[in-house]
Design an enzyme around this catalytic site. Structure first.
Site: not given
Length: 216
Positions: A29, A76-78, A109
């Site tokens: 983010t 994105d960490s996901s 996340d």
């Protein structure tokens, strides 16, 4: 991945004592912006530029010399898993003797999982490795990114804590004792069974007795 070679301390500081720090920017983010529909997306180069600008704004604070390694694909960490976690550990290993500390910027996340895994990959760690991120993108007025990032940089350069940590909203936590507890709060992480290694207020209140011992 498990590192087979011990990591020697090998700290090198410049003559002015400011130290040298490597920031690994994997995505998340902090470096995102919103498109016309309001959907967040990563902006290559944006966070790296902002980091150097923030350092330049504080010449009297003796912040460390910073080098940023921005990953080619900002995730994105996901979307990160064991192979991406291992890549972070490998980067730290490969740059270990050149820098006095490390900051890893990623999404929140899966940060606790990633940081915990990296803590077990790096054997005999003798320098700080601090994971951080933000709940709100840096370009927003309400963002927590600036404080988290500058605080992590300060701590990684000045605090002799030889382990992998997470810094978020005033607290430095042992990575493998941490978890994300509140996705709607700036204090997103907690360590319910182990006290903070340090807290940040008007001054840094560290608890050295809690730090892991440095390798001989």
């Amino acid at each position: 991945m498990k590192q087979s070679d011990d990591l020697e301390r090998g700290t090198r500081r410049d003559d002015d004592g400011r130290g040298n720090l490597l920031i690994l920017y994997t995505g998340g983010t902090m470096g995102m912006k919103a498109d016309e529909s309001g959907r967040l997306y990563p902006v290559p180069g944006f966070l790296t530029e902002q980091i150097h600008a923030m350092i330049a704004l504080h010449p009297d604070d003796h912040l460390p010399y910073v080098e940023v390694k921005e990953y080619a694909v900002l995730l994105d960490s996901s979307d990160m898993g064991p192979s991406e976690w291992a890549a972070i550990a490998i980067d730290i290993r490969d740059h270990y003797l050149r820098f006095d500390g490390f900051v890893v910027v990623m999404g929140t996340d899966t940060m606790a999982y990633c940081a915990s895994a990296v803590s077990f990959m790096l054997e005999n760690l003798g320098k700080p490795v601090i994971f951080t991120g933000s709940q709100v993108p840096l370009h927003r007025a309400s963002s927590d990114a600036r404080r988290n990032l500058l605080s992590s940089i300060r701590l990684a350069a000045s605090l002799d804590v030889p382990e992998v940590c997470i810094f978020f909203e005033e607290v430095l936590l042992r990575a493998n004792r941490s978890r994300k507890a509140d996705a709607g709060s700036f204090r997103a992480f907690e360590s319910p069974n182990f006290p903070p290694l340090a807290t940040l207020g008007l001054a840094v209140r560290a608890s050295p007795a809690l730090f892991l011992p440095a390798p001989p």
